[in-house]
Design a protein around this motif. Sequence first.
Motif, PDB file in Angstrom:
ATOM      1  N   ILE A  16       0.836  -1.202   0.000  1.00  0.00           N
ATOM      2  CA  ILE A  16       0.000   0.000   0.000  1.00  0.00           C
ATOM      3  C   ILE A  16       0.870   1.250   0.000  1.00  0.00           C
ATOM      4  N   ARG A  17       1.897   1.233   0.811  1.00  0.00           N
ATOM      5  CA  ARG A  17       2.808   2.379   0.909  1.00  0.00           C
ATOM      6  C   ARG A  17       3.453   2.667  -0.451  1.00  0.00           C
ATOM      7  N   ASP A  18       3.923   1.643  -1.111  1.00  0.00           N
ATOM      8  CA  ASP A  18       4.569   1.810  -2.407  1.00  0.00           C
ATOM      9  C   ASP A  18       3.604   2.410  -3.421  1.00  0.00           C
ATOM     10  N   ILE A  19       2.365   1.926  -3.416  1.00  0.00           N
ATOM     11  CA  ILE A  19       1.370   2.437  -4.367  1.00  0.00           C
ATOM     12  C   ILE A  19       1.047   3.902  -4.075  1.00  0.00           C
ATOM     13  N   LEU A  20       0.820   4.232  -2.807  1.00  0.00           N
ATOM     14  CA  LEU A  20       0.451   5.605  -2.467  1.00  0.00           C
ATOM     15  C   LEU A  20       1.589   6.591  -2.724  1.00  0.00           C
ATOM     16  N   LEU A  21       2.827   6.151  -2.577  1.00  0.00           N
ATOM     17  CA  LEU A  21       3.963   7.028  -2.805  1.00  0.00           C
ATOM     18  C   LEU A  21       4.278   7.221  -4.287  1.00  0.00           C
ATOM     19  N   ASN A  22       3.880   6.265  -5.110  1.00  0.00           N
ATOM     20  CA  ASN A  22       4.359   6.260  -6.498  1.00  0.00           C
ATOM     21  C   ASN A  22       3.260   6.272  -7.552  1.00  0.00           C
ATOM     22  N   THR A  23       2.027   6.505  -7.147  1.00  0.00           N
ATOM     23  CA  THR A  23       0.918   6.528  -8.096  1.00  0.00           C
ATOM     24  C   THR A  23       0.172   7.846  -7.990  1.00  0.00           C
ATOM     25  N   ASP A  24      -0.170   8.418  -9.129  1.00  0.00           N
ATOM     26  CA  ASP A  24      -0.963   9.642  -9.148  1.00  0.00           C
ATOM     27  C   ASP A  24      -2.440   9.292  -9.066  1.00  0.00           C
ATOM     28  N   PHE A  25      -3.066   9.749  -7.998  1.00  0.00           N
ATOM     29  CA  PHE A  25      -4.498   9.545  -7.820  1.00  0.00           C
ATOM     30  C   PHE A  25      -5.197  10.897  -7.859  1.00  0.00           C
ATOM     31  N   ALA A  26      -6.370  10.927  -8.494  1.00  0.00           N
ATOM     32  CA  ALA A  26      -7.217  12.111  -8.428  1.00  0.00           C
ATOM     33  C   ALA A  26      -7.942  12.128  -7.077  1.00  0.00           C
ATOM     34  N   ASP A  27      -8.397  13.305  -6.669  1.00  0.00           N
ATOM     35  CA  ASP A  27      -9.031  13.433  -5.366  1.00  0.00           C
ATOM     36  C   ASP A  27     -10.251  12.542  -5.214  1.00  0.00           C
ATOM     37  N   ASP A  28     -10.971  12.318  -6.320  1.00  0.00           N
ATOM     38  CA  ASP A  28     -12.194  11.524  -6.220  1.00  0.00           C
ATOM     39  C   ASP A  28     -11.973  10.054  -6.575  1.00  0.00           C
ATOM     40  N   ASP A  29     -10.728   9.642  -6.779  1.00  0.00           N
ATOM     41  CA  ASP A  29     -10.447   8.226  -7.019  1.00  0.00           C
ATOM     42  C   ASP A  29     -10.705   7.422  -5.752  1.00  0.00           C
ATOM     43  N   ARG A  30     -11.022   6.146  -5.953  1.00  0.00           N
ATOM     44  CA  ARG A  30     -11.129   5.200  -4.840  1.00  0.00           C
ATOM     45  C   ARG A  30     -10.155   4.051  -5.099  1.00  0.00           C
ATOM     46  N   PHE A  31      -9.576   3.573  -4.021  1.00  0.00           N
ATOM     47  CA  PHE A  31      -8.469   2.629  -4.121  1.00  0.00           C
ATOM     48  C   PHE A  31      -8.601   1.551  -3.055  1.00  0.00           C
ATOM     49  N   GLY A  32      -8.179   0.331  -3.425  1.00  0.00           N
ATOM     50  CA  GLY A  32      -8.097  -0.754  -2.463  1.00  0.00           C
ATOM     51  C   GLY A  32      -7.076  -1.769  -2.924  1.00  0.00           C
ATOM     52  N   LEU A  33      -6.448  -2.435  -1.963  1.00  0.00           N
ATOM     53  CA  LEU A  33      -5.497  -3.495  -2.269  1.00  0.00           C
ATOM     54  C   LEU A  33      -5.913  -4.751  -1.521  1.00  0.00           C
ATOM     55  N   PHE A  34      -5.936  -5.885  -2.237  1.00  0.00           N
ATOM     56  CA  PHE A  34      -6.473  -7.119  -1.666  1.00  0.00           C
ATOM     57  C   PHE A  34      -5.489  -8.269  -1.814  1.00  0.00           C
ATOM     58  N   SER A  35      -5.597  -9.193  -0.890  1.00  0.00           N
ATOM     59  CA  SER A  35      -4.734 -10.373  -0.901  1.00  0.00           C
ATOM     60  C   SER A  35      -5.222 -11.367  -1.948  1.00  0.00           C
ATOM     61  N   PRO A  36      -4.403 -12.380  -2.269  1.00  0.00           N
ATOM     62  CA  PRO A  36      -4.836 -13.399  -3.233  1.00  0.00           C
ATOM     63  C   PRO A  36      -5.997 -14.246  -2.729  1.00  0.00           C
ATOM     64  N   ARG A  37      -6.302 -14.167  -1.433  1.00  0.00           N
ATOM     65  CA  ARG A  37      -7.339 -15.021  -0.842  1.00  0.00           C
ATOM     66  C   ARG A  37      -8.707 -14.334  -0.761  1.00  0.00           C
ATOM     67  N   LEU A  38      -8.878 -13.219  -1.441  1.00  0.00           N
ATOM     68  CA  LEU A  38     -10.143 -12.494  -1.370  1.00  0.00           C
ATOM     69  C   LEU A  38     -11.334 -13.382  -1.729  1.00  0.00           C
ATOM     70  N   ALA A  39     -11.276 -14.042  -2.889  1.00  0.00           N
ATOM     71  CA  ALA A  39     -12.402 -14.866  -3.329  1.00  0.00           C
ATOM     72  C   ALA A  39     -12.635 -16.028  -2.373  1.00  0.00           C
ATOM     73  N   GLU A  40     -11.548 -16.612  -1.884  1.00  0.00           N
ATOM     74  CA  GLU A  40     -11.662 -17.731  -0.940  1.00  0.00           C
ATOM     75  C   GLU A  40     -12.350 -17.295   0.347  1.00  0.00           C
ATOM     76  N   LYS A  41     -12.042 -16.104   0.818  1.00  0.00           N
ATOM     77  CA  LYS A  41     -12.563 -15.636   2.105  1.00  0.00           C
ATOM     78  C   LYS A  41     -13.948 -15.023   2.004  1.00  0.00           C
ATOM     79  N   THR A  42     -14.269 -14.408   0.850  1.00  0.00           N
ATOM     80  CA  THR A  42     -15.517 -13.652   0.748  1.00  0.00           C
ATOM     81  C   THR A  42     -16.452 -14.112  -0.357  1.00  0.00           C
TER      82      THR A  42
END
Length: 295
Positions: A40-66
């Motif tokens: 998350i830190r790497d993405i937030l430091l190195n990616t240009d986001f607009a103010d109204d963008d929405r962002f999330g980072l998920f593990s490989p087990r998302l589908a398994e868990k949810t």
Amino acid sequence: MIRLYQVFYDDATRQAIGPGFIPYDNRHPPVSGWFEYGCIRDILLNTDFADDDRFGLFSPRLAEKTGLGARDLIARCEATDAAVVAFSPFLDQLALFPNVFAQGDFWHPGLIDVTREAFERIGLDVDVVAADHYADQTRSIFSNYFVARMDVWRIWFGYAERLFDLCEHGTDALARRLNGTTDHRAVAGHYPLKIFVMERLICAVLEKLGLDAEIGLDYPRYAACNPEHANAIDELLVLDALKAQYRRTGHPAFRDLHRRRSAALDAWLRDRKRKPNDIYGDPARRLSLKGLLGR
């Protein structure tokens, strides 16, 4: 724009990334010992986001868990303008404990004390570790399973970087405790305590902002992925609702009822785990559960 990343750390998890996710290569972590926060830190430091963008980072087990994939998450987020949408798994852990910090201290001994001191140090003045702090799903997030607007991420990131700096550059007793190891997944003393504090930081930020997350979990799909909870799903939601009502009213009757019913459900879930031949979904078991919890 909604930008959803999914982490991979080997060839198998790379192949498992679902359509709609932006792959994040974590085979060589940008910072060691921080797990998802490093990503998350790497993405937030190195990616240009607009103010109204929405962002999330998920593990490989998302589908398994949810039971959910990127398209489900995007559809859920597009249907709301909520600042935060939560997709937290582990409903038993969310519902049985008063809050995620009490839950964390149960599984990762020492978490409450170090969290209290760490939050004071980074200037996050919310009492989320008090014994009487009850938080329902709208203020409880696990596994970094949430999507948020960038204004929320920026506030969260400010506190996260202070915690990161304390752990990376601090030399006092608090820094040593945060960097020290604790128990996780029945493995004693292997994981750094700091990652479990960092994972729960979003819950404290929600309290600081007085902000409720919108619940994005699809309960039937969650139950299908977690058969050990299939019979108990209704009661888990009741427990969560009792916590929400106690937060709203402060009436001790809701807190006390939560304590009694959570103790009963915990005993039942533990008993079921000792009986692997039981058939989940059996109607007689449902009646037995209702009878047990009704007392």
